[in-house]
Design an enzyme around this catalytic site. Structure first.
Site, PDB file in Angstrom:
ATOM      1  N   GLY A  49     -34.409  10.099  26.464  1.00  0.00           N
ATOM      2  CA  GLY A  49     -34.051   8.694  26.697  1.00  0.00           C
ATOM      3  C   GLY A  49     -35.271   7.830  26.455  1.00  0.00           C
ATOM      4  O   GLY A  49     -36.204   7.836  27.261  1.00  0.00           O
ATOM      5  N   ALA A  50     -35.275   7.133  25.322  1.00  0.00           N
ATOM      6  CA  ALA A  50     -36.424   6.290  24.957  1.00  0.00           C
ATOM      7  C   ALA A  50     -36.143   4.831  25.251  1.00  0.00           C
ATOM      8  O   ALA A  50     -36.529   3.939  24.495  1.00  0.00           O
ATOM      9  CB  ALA A  50     -36.773   6.498  23.488  1.00  0.00           C
ATOM     10  N   GLY A  54     -37.758   5.546  30.206  1.00  0.00           N
ATOM     11  CA  GLY A  54     -38.238   6.767  29.539  1.00  0.00           C
ATOM     12  C   GLY A  54     -39.563   6.510  28.837  1.00  0.00           C
ATOM     13  O   GLY A  54     -40.499   7.323  28.913  1.00  0.00           O
ATOM     14  N   ARG A  74     -31.203   7.998  18.790  1.00  0.00           N
ATOM     15  CA  ARG A  74     -31.288   7.279  17.518  1.00  0.00           C
ATOM     16  C   ARG A  74     -32.527   7.663  16.712  1.00  0.00           C
ATOM     17  O   ARG A  74     -32.733   7.169  15.623  1.00  0.00           O
ATOM     18  CB  ARG A  74     -31.293   5.771  17.755  1.00  0.00           C
ATOM     19  CG  ARG A  74     -30.024   5.338  18.485  1.00  0.00           C
ATOM     20  CD  ARG A  74     -29.760   3.857  18.370  1.00  0.00           C
ATOM     21  NE  ARG A  74     -28.559   3.530  19.139  1.00  0.00           N
ATOM     22  CZ  ARG A  74     -28.568   3.098  20.374  1.00  0.00           C
ATOM     23  NH1 ARG A  74     -29.691   2.899  21.002  1.00  0.00           N
ATOM     24  NH2 ARG A  74     -27.429   2.847  21.009  1.00  0.00           N
ATOM     25  N   LYS A 204     -29.275   0.911  46.088  1.00  0.00           N
ATOM     26  CA  LYS A 204     -29.914  -0.416  46.165  1.00  0.00           C
ATOM     27  C   LYS A 204     -29.525  -1.304  44.987  1.00  0.00           C
ATOM     28  O   LYS A 204     -29.644  -2.538  45.068  1.00  0.00           O
ATOM     29  CB  LYS A 204     -31.428  -0.297  46.308  1.00  0.00           C
ATOM     30  CG  LYS A 204     -32.180   0.364  45.169  1.00  0.00           C
ATOM     31  CD  LYS A 204     -32.482  -0.530  43.991  1.00  0.00           C
ATOM     32  CE  LYS A 204     -32.871   0.296  42.785  1.00  0.00           C
ATOM     33  NZ  LYS A 204     -32.970  -0.428  41.535  1.00  0.00           N
ATOM     34  N   ASP A 257     -37.587   0.190  47.132  1.00  0.00           N
ATOM     35  CA  ASP A 257     -36.905  -0.221  45.899  1.00  0.00           C
ATOM     36  C   ASP A 257     -36.023  -1.456  46.139  1.00  0.00           C
ATOM     37  O   ASP A 257     -35.838  -2.290  45.253  1.00  0.00           O
ATOM     38  CB  ASP A 257     -36.076   0.954  45.360  1.00  0.00           C
ATOM     39  CG  ASP A 257     -35.965   0.916  43.833  1.00  0.00           C
ATOM     40  OD1 ASP A 257     -36.428  -0.064  43.227  1.00  0.00           O
ATOM     41  OD2 ASP A 257     -35.396   1.868  43.259  1.00  0.00           O
ATOM     42  N   ARG A 268     -32.637  -5.857  36.245  1.00  0.00           N
ATOM     43  CA  ARG A 268     -31.415  -6.180  35.519  1.00  0.00           C
ATOM     44  C   ARG A 268     -30.241  -6.378  36.478  1.00  0.00           C
ATOM     45  O   ARG A 268     -29.360  -7.211  36.256  1.00  0.00           O
ATOM     46  CB  ARG A 268     -31.068  -5.111  34.474  1.00  0.00           C
ATOM     47  CG  ARG A 268     -31.904  -5.126  33.218  1.00  0.00           C
ATOM     48  CD  ARG A 268     -33.233  -4.472  33.378  1.00  0.00           C
ATOM     49  NE  ARG A 268     -33.190  -3.184  34.027  1.00  0.00           N
ATOM     50  CZ  ARG A 268     -33.128  -2.025  33.390  1.00  0.00           C
ATOM     51  NH1 ARG A 268     -33.115  -1.989  32.096  1.00  0.00           N
ATOM     52  NH2 ARG A 268     -33.120  -0.884  34.072  1.00  0.00           N
ATOM     53  N   GLU A 294     -27.214  -0.476  36.289  1.00  0.00           N
ATOM     54  CA  GLU A 294     -26.393   0.631  36.798  1.00  0.00           C
ATOM     55  C   GLU A 294     -25.515   0.223  37.984  1.00  0.00           C
ATOM     56  O   GLU A 294     -24.491   0.850  38.254  1.00  0.00           O
ATOM     57  CB  GLU A 294     -27.289   1.798  37.241  1.00  0.00           C
ATOM     58  CG  GLU A 294     -28.089   2.462  36.136  1.00  0.00           C
ATOM     59  CD  GLU A 294     -27.281   3.485  35.339  1.00  0.00           C
ATOM     60  OE1 GLU A 294     -26.035   3.461  35.385  1.00  0.00           O
ATOM     61  OE2 GLU A 294     -27.930   4.311  34.648  1.00  0.00           O
TER      62      GLU A 294
HETATM   63  N1  LIG Z   1     -36.095   0.145  33.529  1.00  0.00           N
HETATM   64  C1  LIG Z   1     -36.536   0.360  34.757  1.00  0.00           C
HETATM   65  O1  LIG Z   1     -37.324  -0.426  35.288  1.00  0.00           O
HETATM   66  C2  LIG Z   1     -36.074   1.562  35.525  1.00  0.00           C
HETATM   67  C3  LIG Z   1     -36.882   2.017  36.554  1.00  0.00           C
HETATM   68  C4  LIG Z   1     -36.456   3.109  37.296  1.00  0.00           C
HETATM   69  C5  LIG Z   1     -35.252   3.733  36.978  1.00  0.00           C
HETATM   70  N2  LIG Z   1     -34.506   3.270  35.968  1.00  0.00           N
HETATM   71  C6  LIG Z   1     -33.255   3.990  35.669  1.00  0.00           C
HETATM   72  O2  LIG Z   1     -33.454   4.733  34.476  1.00  0.00           O
HETATM   73  C7  LIG Z   1     -32.229   4.804  33.721  1.00  0.00           C
HETATM   74  C8  LIG Z   1     -32.497   4.260  32.341  1.00  0.00           C
HETATM   75  O3  LIG Z   1     -32.889   2.918  32.471  1.00  0.00           O
HETATM   76  P1  LIG Z   1     -33.557   2.103  31.282  1.00  0.00           P
HETATM   77  O4  LIG Z   1     -34.050   0.848  31.871  1.00  0.00           O
HETATM   78  O5  LIG Z   1     -34.503   2.934  30.527  1.00  0.00           O
HETATM   79  O6  LIG Z   1     -32.267   1.802  30.425  1.00  0.00           O
HETATM   80  P2  LIG Z   1     -32.176   1.549  28.868  1.00  0.00           P
HETATM   81  O7  LIG Z   1     -30.853   0.946  28.644  1.00  0.00           O
HETATM   82  O8  LIG Z   1     -33.404   0.840  28.403  1.00  0.00           O
HETATM   83  O9  LIG Z   1     -32.218   3.037  28.253  1.00  0.00           O
HETATM   84  C9  LIG Z   1     -31.179   3.961  28.459  1.00  0.00           C
HETATM   85  C10 LIG Z   1     -31.413   5.149  27.557  1.00  0.00           C
HETATM   86  O10 LIG Z   1     -30.316   6.067  27.710  1.00  0.00           O
HETATM   87  C11 LIG Z   1     -29.903   6.461  26.405  1.00  0.00           C
HETATM   88  N3  LIG Z   1     -28.515   6.872  26.390  1.00  0.00           N
HETATM   89  C12 LIG Z   1     -27.445   6.239  26.901  1.00  0.00           C
HETATM   90  N4  LIG Z   1     -26.323   6.937  26.628  1.00  0.00           N
HETATM   91  C13 LIG Z   1     -26.707   8.039  25.917  1.00  0.00           C
HETATM   92  C14 LIG Z   1     -26.019   9.132  25.340  1.00  0.00           C
HETATM   93  N5  LIG Z   1     -24.692   9.248  25.418  1.00  0.00           N
HETATM   94  N6  LIG Z   1     -26.744  10.064  24.707  1.00  0.00           N
HETATM   95  C15 LIG Z   1     -28.074   9.968  24.602  1.00  0.00           C
HETATM   96  N7  LIG Z   1     -28.791   8.956  25.131  1.00  0.00           N
HETATM   97  C16 LIG Z   1     -28.104   7.998  25.779  1.00  0.00           C
HETATM   98  C17 LIG Z   1     -30.120   5.233  25.562  1.00  0.00           C
HETATM   99  O11 LIG Z   1     -30.129   5.561  24.190  1.00  0.00           O
HETATM  100  C18 LIG Z   1     -31.487   4.784  26.081  1.00  0.00           C
HETATM  101  O12 LIG Z   1     -32.510   5.528  25.501  1.00  0.00           O
HETATM  102  C19 LIG Z   1     -31.212   3.985  34.520  1.00  0.00           C
HETATM  103  O13 LIG Z   1     -30.437   4.855  35.295  1.00  0.00           O
HETATM  104  C20 LIG Z   1     -32.067   3.082  35.405  1.00  0.00           C
HETATM  105  O14 LIG Z   1     -31.418   2.731  36.610  1.00  0.00           O
HETATM  106  C21 LIG Z   1     -34.892   2.207  35.205  1.00  0.00           C
HETATM  107  O1  LIG Z   2     -33.826  -3.329  36.350  1.00  0.00           O
HETATM  108  P1  LIG Z   2     -33.104  -2.567  37.432  1.00  0.00           P
HETATM  109  O2  LIG Z   2     -32.308  -3.443  38.326  1.00  0.00           O
HETATM  110  O3  LIG Z   2     -32.360  -1.389  36.883  1.00  0.00           O
HETATM  111  O4  LIG Z   2     -34.238  -1.940  38.369  1.00  0.00           O
HETATM  112  C1  LIG Z   2     -35.158  -1.056  37.832  1.00  0.00           C
HETATM  113  C2  LIG Z   2     -35.657  -0.067  38.859  1.00  0.00           C
HETATM  114  O5  LIG Z   2     -34.592   0.592  39.485  1.00  0.00           O
HETATM  115  C3  LIG Z   2     -36.574  -0.674  39.856  1.00  0.00           C
HETATM  116  O6  LIG Z   2     -37.076   0.299  40.698  1.00  0.00           O
END
Ligand SMILES: NC(=O)c1ccc[n+]([C@@H]2O[C@H](COP(=O)([O-])OP(=O)(O)OC[C@H]3O[C@@H](n4cnc5c(N)ncnc54)[C@H](O)[C@@H]3O)[C@@H](O)[C@H]2O)c1
Ligand SMILES: O=P(O)(O)OC[C@H](O)CO
EC number: 1.1.1.94
Length: 347
Positions: A49-50, A54, A74, A204, A257, A268, A294
């Protein structure tokens, strides 16, 4: 003796969050610029997951001198190549893709020693399972670690200090993951309550949507304090029924959090709430949102669970009705304020 520097390879990050960047960093440059010592025993870390999270986690591990492969659906690199010889496989896939990716790698040749780490904050809509439960079911003999905490990825990419929690019932696995990601700007704690840590980060998100609504309606600091505190009560209530420990929700992955996402426009989930309060529809908001909120999906799963198990979660219920277009933000507020009078604690 081998020079540990020779073990560093260039990490080519095909980031979806930054599509214009094909080469964000080399591990060597990161390590040098951070002034960290190279680890005596660098680990091979495969990050799936990039997206925003990730990529941030890949940069943290690379800055510590570990060999990092970042996989995107991708990108051009096959999944199997990234998984080869991985000591740690970390998933930062959004919830909607977790089952898909698990299915793709279920039969890949993975060493029994490989540790799975999940950083996804969501619930599977079909099974209501947490991401770590999905991974553990597919890989019953592997250690599974949850990584969760107040970690807005944009702040972490700016190298601002942050803390997180790695949780597993396999202590040695949590400690290894702690070592791989810890640095002077990212403090990592361990916790044996995997479920509690995971649910904190997941539940949360719904309260963060409500907080965005609260700020979007300009309801003030008292209202926000009441909302977040009662939101935490709901999280503990759901968590306890699920089997998580109450104390975990008062730590970084729960209260921590909540404080981050309920107060930051970088979240988001918060953005979704704020924009709903400004009169936009959910469809419009999601079409323009960068990344994944989410809480929208989690809210639906929680309402389903609450109905089945008779759990009282009024804030979540109002967020659900708002997302469904059944109430306006003001109506949701009135519904919450005019509930039957009750003692603060009756659990
Ligand atoms: N962005 C943050 O600040 C943050 C911090 C902590 C936790 N998270 C959690 O991490 C997760 C990812 O968040 P994000 O911000 O990186 O989201 P994002 O939308 O930027 O990235 C999601 C990734 O999942 C991949 N993905 C989705 N469906 C897929 C599939 N069927 N096959 C392969 N890859 C797939 C996408 O290609 C993408 O790389 C979420 O659950 C989010 O709650 C995000
Ligand atoms: O951008 P959100 O709301 O998915 O929050 C990102 C992380 O969960 C924060 O810890």
């Amino acid at each position: 003796m081998t020079n540990p520097k020779s073990k560093i390879r260039q990490a080519r990050f095909a980031s979806e969050a930054h599509p214009s960047d094909t080469l964000l960093c080399t591990t060597e440059e990161k390590t040098a610029s951070d002034g960290q010592n190279l680890p005596p025993n660098p680990k091979s870390v495969a990050i799936l997951g990039a997206g925003a999270w990730g990529t941030a986690l890949a940069n943290l591990a690379a800055a510590n001198g570990h060999r990092v492969g970042l996989w995107s659906r991708r990108g051009s690199q096959p999944l199997e190549t990234i998984l080869e010889d991985a000591d740690i496989i970390l998933s930062a896939i959004s919830m909607k893709g977790v089952a898909d990716v698990v299915e793709q790698i279920k039969y890949a040749p993975i060493s029994p020693e490989t540790i799975f780490v999940t950083a996804t904050k969501g619930l599977d809509p079909q099974t209501t399972c947490t991401p770590s439960q999905v991974w553990q079911t597919a890989f019953p003999d592997h250690a599974v670690v949850v990584l969760s905490g107040p970690n807005l990825s944009q702040e972490i990419e700016l190298k601002l200090p942050a803390a997180t929690v790695v949780a597993s019932d396999v202590t040695a696995a949590a400690e290894l993951v702690q070592l791989v990601f810890s640095s002077h700007r990212f403090r990592v704690y361990t916790n044996p309550d995997r479920l509690g840590v995971e649910l904190g980060g997941t539940l949360k998100n719904v309260i963060a949507i409500a907080s965005g609504v609260c700020d979007g309606l300009h309801l003030g600091t008292n209202a926000k304090a009441a909302l977040v505190t009662r939101g935490l009560t709901e999280m503990v209530r759901i968590g306890n029924i699920w089997g998580a420990k109450t104390g975990t929700f008062y730590g970084l992955s729960g209260l921590g959090d909540l404080l981050a996402t309920c107060n930051s426009p970088l979240s988001r989930n918060y953005q979704v709430g704020y924009q709903l309060a400004s009169g936009q529809t959910l469809t419009e908001i999601l079409a323009n949102l960068s990344g994944t909120a989410e809480g929208v999906n989690t809210c639906q799963v929680l309402v389903q669970i609450a109905q089945q198990k008779n759990i009282v979660i009024p804030i979540t219920e109002q967020v659900y009705r708002l997302l469904q277009g059944e109430v306006t933000p003001r109506q949701a507020l009135d519904e919450l304020m005019l509930r039957d009078m009750k003692p603060e604690y009756n659990d």
